[in-house]
Design an enzyme around this catalytic site. Structure first.
Site, PDB file in Angstrom:
ATOM      1  CD  GLN A   1     -24.789   7.147  54.099  1.00  0.00           C
ATOM      2  OE1 GLN A   1     -24.274   6.488  53.802  1.00  0.00           O
ATOM      3  NE2 GLN A   1     -24.328   8.307  53.144  1.00  0.00           N
TER       4      GLN A   1
ATOM      5  NE  ARG B   1     -14.653   9.751  52.052  1.00  0.00           N
ATOM      6  CZ  ARG B   1     -14.115   9.093  53.000  1.00  0.00           C
ATOM      7  NH1 ARG B   1     -13.741   7.728  53.185  1.00  0.00           N
ATOM      8  NH2 ARG B   1     -14.052   9.973  53.935  1.00  0.00           N
ATOM      9  CB  CYS B   2     -18.850  10.687  45.043  1.00  0.00           C
ATOM     10  SG  CYS B   2     -19.772   9.302  44.115  1.00  0.00           S
TER      11      CYS B   2
ATOM     12  CD  GLU C   1     -18.499  14.874  47.452  1.00  0.00           C
ATOM     13  OE1 GLU C   1     -19.820  14.073  48.585  1.00  0.00           O
ATOM     14  OE2 GLU C   1     -19.137  15.472  46.216  1.00  0.00           O
TER      15      GLU C   1
END
Lengths: 289, 163, 801
Positions: free
Chosen positions: C238, C385-386, C755
């Site tokens: 990522q 996802r945050c 997110e």
């Protein structure tokens, strides 16, 4: 996740398959749908030296009615069961249960024979077969024999099937018109084994229950035929009291382990709840509901 | 190492012959031997459907099928969906409805949806959801995938009606 | 000069496909044809494979590793152990958090499935046989599973390698199993506010260990070119540039001799931020064998070793007056970081953004304490996802405010209105140290309540309750903090958390845009082109966006925590504006007027007052290479590095309605309405897709995801049979909506959205489930809300009788 090496055999007949089973003994394994066996092989929990693929054997396929029996080839898939008009009309319990097994892709591969014969208590069809009083046709080096589904299961991965025998056909007494049946399966999501599941097959004489069979999935070392639950229903109107009594008897026989689906106590309670729902639904269907 | 087995099959309309170890999984045969990398490996335990291909008119999870089992068979993968370079209506619909994000589950979804529409040409949303329940997606929340399959079904239905 | 002139202004705008356009995604063309290029699709000449021998035990001494039988397996080329890596200094690696983590287990194992040896062979099958053949002899040690027991005097000591250190990278510690203590806020004032409060509530609120589990697992292909001394690593990264720097720091290779490439990435959700032993071992194996080495994680390895998330054990307290106006907040957190402190996060503080725990509410004072501990579990964690620990914080405050409402008997929507930060209070300084950029919370919640007919739902709930039926309505009005981030708050290995964009405009009016971020499905190739299109007036279809190759992309910190739009998106706009500024000079030259006589209009500069005299951007592009003002450098290229002045604060109002089967405990989500405000909306189609996906992940987390351990530290259910990834059938239908409150400091006012649905979704689900039992006095129920857990509540209350 890669399986170990093996030699691959694809017999064209039951005789040939049985001969191979006899030849390899415990080193050989039957490959039917493969969705139980292949994952075990990929985890190297199963390491057969010989795989005997029975999918090329024509005589193991097909679904027909003969002599008052529904005869289903052991290699008929769950998708075949779902697609069968004969079963939809005569024994809708089978497609109802098949639809709750795994997912569409796996149902194209998974066979009825594999589901009932491999002895995994999580499989759905053993309880269904017990409820329908099915008979399994087995073939071994010594010839053919029949074993009732209700006598077939001894424990987890422990069945009446001998190492050198092949299940060839499932024979179900064609249920009488007007019978009612239901399979109720509680699971966490599509593709899961049952937290608890129950099958019920009932018939009525007027408004009294004439026969009743209640069975459970995945709450013991094998599928459970709850004789006492059926007894609690026969002769009654299958009212709330009778249903509660039958469910209580089912729960009394349930002996699940605690797992990620829930603690044993919960799974026992769900066995009772699924039994209640299966009995009620079966009764309603028998009464034309 | 066990002896190799010879297999021959049709893949996306092309005849293929190979010698492989019997334990070769169909997904590895496609990806490693044939360089057809459209189908993906997601879970290895037959739960996610990213490896779905169409074998003899059935959607199968190629991570849980041995390549030898496909001997003599007819195989369709996502690479074979666009006939003569023209996108299959499902492929176009996935673009139109934003039915994909990372794209990893997409080939399996498309091939599975293809078979679903062969069997159930005019599915309800519920039938689409049940029909795709062997394919996991982590990105889309499925809603736009369902819409895409609906769009393709409608388009294929119109095509059929016109013919 | 071009046919574009014939079009109306609206047509010209539409032709651009710029900001606000629901343009179809550029990347889809390859994905729908099966032509994506994911890491496992990469094949290099001579490539071999590697995989791990993993520990069967959670805590054990390694007595011996016998590799002889493995080396005899046909096709196996090498078996690498810690002993082999030690001379290279690669058997341990430094972590982003200042700790060290074992690459291959050195003398002992600290968690089940830990990497013990790396088997290299000609193909996957040979490697798999080799892994089976390695024989490791262990001496089992007492196992520490429960983080609450980690700091006991008699707890087994896990990290003997750092036993004597009083600091493992994040401040002083007080026990060999202690990693850090962190606190923020005003303790004295908070204690005083609690002492004086009319109402207080206190809840134990856990957030279980879960896992991002993208469809594609982690993996890489490492290739050492010994002749030129260049290491190339293709991988699921990522943050490719960060990986390059980390690889350089770990291996000592010069950074110009390392090339990191992230090809197509099959979802990340935080899983692919960190540096894992697989990457190091593949690189080491490539150095040893001289061949490219591929390592691809299995799903079981993925779920049990790389990148867990959460595992936060929180005690939250609110103080309030009689009306429910919050007067103080207090939180005490125990964080289970597993065997090594490998958390992958950009904040300077060990609990990330947890101090956003005041949420959308005007809380005068607060105090937060967080302690991190080691356990015999996989190391981490990551932000699933945050942004790191925002999800935990949002969950805590959204649960607490519901509990407060229940305690004082106020409606759960009303209590929020009473506590919201008001629109006129922005920019708002929170008591725990953040400056919220913009927001309008009351408008969002009002819109949400109207959309779902909230009052009607409450009436229905009452009617159902009277019949013994269980229906719950959950509200979450969350505030997010994203866009890491300002250099004063954030860094990774000391690097500022800026991001970058390079734009090269070609003579014929097309462009290539390169960024330091890396899409894993978010659609950057589509949306970043839209930003540039609007800013420089070239059609987005003529703009190629490239990311992920450190040899070509400008340095950036990668994609996670919804930072791409707030940071790289801003860099994109700023770079484009530099292009436009030069273009304006060229236009002035072409039109023979002064720069100041020109005004910008969609895709051209025109002379003020003489609209027919204009130079289109397309004309200017050619002129940039052919007809320049005297003294001007040819070309139309630029690079921008953007260090954001602040974070952005997206927010939303969610409503979830559930029906619960009181005999089985099964939950049916009847309705889920999500209103998101992410500021300026770049591509509504992509935003909706992000929201759908985030909600589905929130649903999975709330209803079933948990990495479970038994008392011996064995990982239970690390496959997709047990780990809950909902299918189409279980997943609810989503309703989306929005308001638009632009960020005042972002060049285009965008805030980021990926997110939000996860951060806001999880409390909405839990709040709905608990709400169904609120009438029976239930204040909180632990996640995940599996049927059996819900049934236990039902059974205790006797509601199934």
């Amino acid at each position: 996740m890669i399986p170990g090496s093996f030699a691959y055999h694809r017999p064209a007949s039951v005789d040939e398959a049985v001969a191979l089973l006899g030849q390899f003994g415990e080193d050989g394994k039957v490959l039917a749908g493969g969705h139980s066996l292949i994952p075990m092989m990929k985890l190297r929990l199963a390491t057969p030296e010989h795989l005997i693929d029975i999918n090329g054997i024509g005589e193991l396929k097909g679904i027909r009615e003969e002599g008052g029996q529904l005869r289903i080839g052991a290699a008929a898939t769950q998708a075949d069961i779902l697609a069968s008009d004969l079963l939809a009309n005569t024994c809708p319990l089978l497609p109802e249960a098949a639809a709750l097994i795994a997912d569409p892709q796996i149902r194209y591969c998974g066979t009825l024979g594999g589901n009932v014969a491999n002895g995994d208590p999580g499989n759905d069809m053993p309880a269904v077969m017990m409820a329908l009083a099915a008979i399994y046709a087995l073939r071994g080096p010594g010839g053919a024999r029949e074993v009732a589904a209700r006598d077939f299961y001894h424990g987890t991965f422990d069945t009446a099937l001998a190492e050198n025998e092949l299940l060839t056909e499932i024979r179900i007494p064609t249920p009488a018109p007007g019978h009612g049946a239901s399979y109720q399966k509680m699971k966490r999501k599509v593709g899961d084994y049952a937290t608890a599941a129950a099958a019920a097959v009932l018939s009525f004489d007027g408004d009294r229950c004439a026969s009743a069979a209640v069975t459970l999935t995945n709450v013991g070392e094998a599928a459970i035929f709850v004789t006492e639950a059926g007894d609690a229903l026969v002769g009654t109107a299958v009212d709330d009291t009778a249903v509660a009594e039958a469910a209580a008897r089912a729960m009394a026989l349930a002996a699940p382990v605690s797992d990620l689906r829930g603690p044993a106590e919960y799974r026992t309670q769900m066995a009772g709840e699924m039994a209640r729902r299966a009995i009620r639904t079966a009764a309603a269907r028998a009464k034309g509901g | 190492m066990a002896e190799k087995t010879k297999i021959s099959l049709t893949v996306n309309g092309n005849a293929v012959e190979a010698e492989i170890e019997p334990r070769t999984l169909l997904i590895h045969f496609l990806r490693e031997h044939l360089n057809l990398t459209g189908a993906h490996i997601g879970c290895e335990t037959s739960h996610c459907g990213a490896c779905t291909v169409d074998l003899d008119g059935r959607s199968v999870k190629s991570c849980t099928v041995f390549a030898v089992q496909a001997n003599g068979g007819e195989l369709l993968t996502v690479e074979g969906m666009a006939a003569g370079g023209e996108l299959h209506p499902l492929q176009q619909a996935f673009v139109d409805q934003h039915g994909l994000q990372c794209g990893y589950c997409t080939p399996g979804m498309l091939v599975r949806a293809y078979r679903l529409l062969q069997e159930t040409p005019n599915p309800t949303d519920d039938e689409i959801r049940w029909g795709l329940s062997g394919n996991l997606c982590r990105c889309t929340g499925y809603q736009n995938i369902v819409k895409a399959v609906r769009q393709a079904a409608d388009e294929l239905g119109q095509k059929e009606a016109a013919e | 000069m071009s046919d574009i002139k014939e079009m109306s202004l609206e047509e010209r705008e539409a032709t651009l496909g710029g900001i606000g356009s629901a343009r179809k995604r550029k990347e889809d063309a390859r994905f729908i044809r099966g032509q994506g290029n994911y890491v496992d699709d990469i094949k290099l000449p001579g490539m071999v494979f590697g995989d791990f021998v993993r520990s069967a035990y959670a805590h054990a001494k390694i007595k011996s590793i016998d590799t002889e039988a493995a080396l005899a397996v046909p096709g196996v080329m090498a078996v690498i152990t810690a002993k082999d890596l030690e001379p290279l200094g690669l058997h341990w690696m430094p972590t982003l958090a200042g700790d060290v983590a074992a690459v291959l287990a050195d003398k002992k194992v600290h968690f089940q499935n830990q990497e013990v040896a790396f088997v290299v062979g000609a193909d996957r099958y040979a490697v798999s046989d080799g892994v089976q053949a390695v024989d490791v002899d262990y001496d089992e040690l007492p196992v520490l599973v429960d983080p609450r027991k980690a700091l006991d005097a008699d707890a087994p000591i896990l990290r003997e390698d750092v036993q004597e250190k009083d600091n493992v990278g994040q401040g002083l510690r007080r026990h060999p199993n202690h990693i850090f203590h962190w606190e923020v806020g005003d303790k004295t004032a908070t204690d005083a506010a609690f002492a004086a409060a009319a109402v207080t509530i206190k809840e134990e609120i856990g957030y279980p260990r879960n896992h991002p589990s993208p469809m594609e697992t982690c993996g890489c292909v490492a290739s050492m070119d010994a002749t030129n001394g260049v290491l190339t690593v293709y991988g699921t990264f990522q943050a490719p540039h960060v990986i390059r720097t980390v690889v350089s720091l770990i291996t000592g290779l010069s950074e110009n001799n390392i090339r990191i490439v992230s090809p197509d990435v099959g979802g990340g959700f935080g899983n692919k931020v960190g540096a894992y032993p697989g990457y190091i071992c593949a690189a080491a194996a490539s150095i040893v064998t001289g061949l490219p080495v591929k390592w691809i994680e299995s799903r079981m390895d993925n779920l049990s070793t790389t990148a867990f998330a959460r595992d936060y054990h929180m005690t939250g307290e609110l103080a309030a007056d009689e009306s429910g106006k919050i007067t103080a907040i207090r939180a005490n957190v125990l964080a289970d970081h597993g065997a090594f402190n490998t958390h992958a996060q950009p904040m300077k503080w060990p609990a990330g953004f947890f101090n956003i725990v005041t949420g959308s509410y005007d809380v005068p004072v607060g105090h937060v304490e967080v302690d991190g501990v080691y356990t015999n579990k996989a190391p981490g964690g990551v932000a699933y996802r945050c942004s790191f620990r925002v999800t935990e914080a949002a969950y805590l405050i959204e649960r607490l405010i519901d509990a407060l409402a229940q305690k004082i008997g106020v409606d759960k929507a009303e209590i929020r209105f009473r506590n919201f930060i008001q629109p006129e209070q922005f920019p708002y300084d929170s008591c725990l140290g953040w400056e919220y950029d913009s927001g309008d919370y009351p408008t969002a919640l009002k819109k949400a309540l109207e959309a779902v007919d909230y009052e009607g739902l409450r009436r229905e709930q009452k009617e159902k309750a009277a019949k013994g039926e269980l229906m719950g309505i959950g509200i979450a009005t969350f505030t997010e903090i994203v866009g890491a981030g300002p250099t004063r708050n954030c860094d990774i290995v000391g690097l500022g958390m800026f991001d970058s964009c390079e734009i090269r405009v070609h003579p014929t009016g097309s462009a290539i845009v390169r960024l330091g971020t890396k899409s894993q499905g978010q659609g950057h190739e589509t949306t970043f082109a839209q930003i540039v299109a609007t800013e420089i007036g070239l059609p987005s279809d003529a703009i190629t966006v490239e990311e992920g190759d450190t040899d070509t992309a400008p340095y950036g910190l990668g994609t996670y925590g919804s930072r791409s739009t707030p940071v790289a998106g801003a860099a994109c706009a700023i770079a484009a504006r530099k292009i436009r500024a030069k273009a304006q000079k060229i236009a002035a030259h072409l039109l023979e007027v002064g720069e100041g006589d020109l005004e910008w209009e969609v895709d051209r500069f025109r002379v003020k007052g003489l609209p027919e005299r204009a130079a289109t951007m397309k004309d200017i592009c050619m002129a940039a290479y052919s007809n320049l003002p005297e003294g001007m450098e040819p070309g139309l290229e630029t690079t921008s590095y953007y260090d954001p002045p602040n974070f952005t604060y997206p927010f939303g109002a969610y409503v979830c309605v559930v029906d619960i089967d009181r005999f089985t405990g099964e939950i049916k989500v009847r309705r889920f309405y999500a209103l998101d405000d992410c500021g300026t909306r770049i591509n509504p189609m992509v935003i909706e897709g992000q929201v759908h996906g985030g909600l589905a992940e929130a649903f999975a987390i709330a209803m079933g995801q948990e990495i479970v351990f038994d008392e011996l530290g064995n990982v239970m259910g690390a496959s997709f049979l047990d780990y809950f990834i909902p299918t189409t059938v279980e997943t609810p239908v989503w309703e989306t909506d929005h308001t638009v409150t632009p960020s005042p400091h972002h060049p285009i006012g965008a805030k980021g959205v990926g997110e939000s649905p996860n951060v806001g979704g999880v409390p909405a689900f839990t709040n709905a489930v608990v709400d169904a039992f609120a009438q029976h006095g239930v204040m909180h129920m632990p996640m995940p809300h599996t049927a059996w857990r819900v049934w236990q509540t039902i059974d205790e209350l006797g509601l199934n009788k």
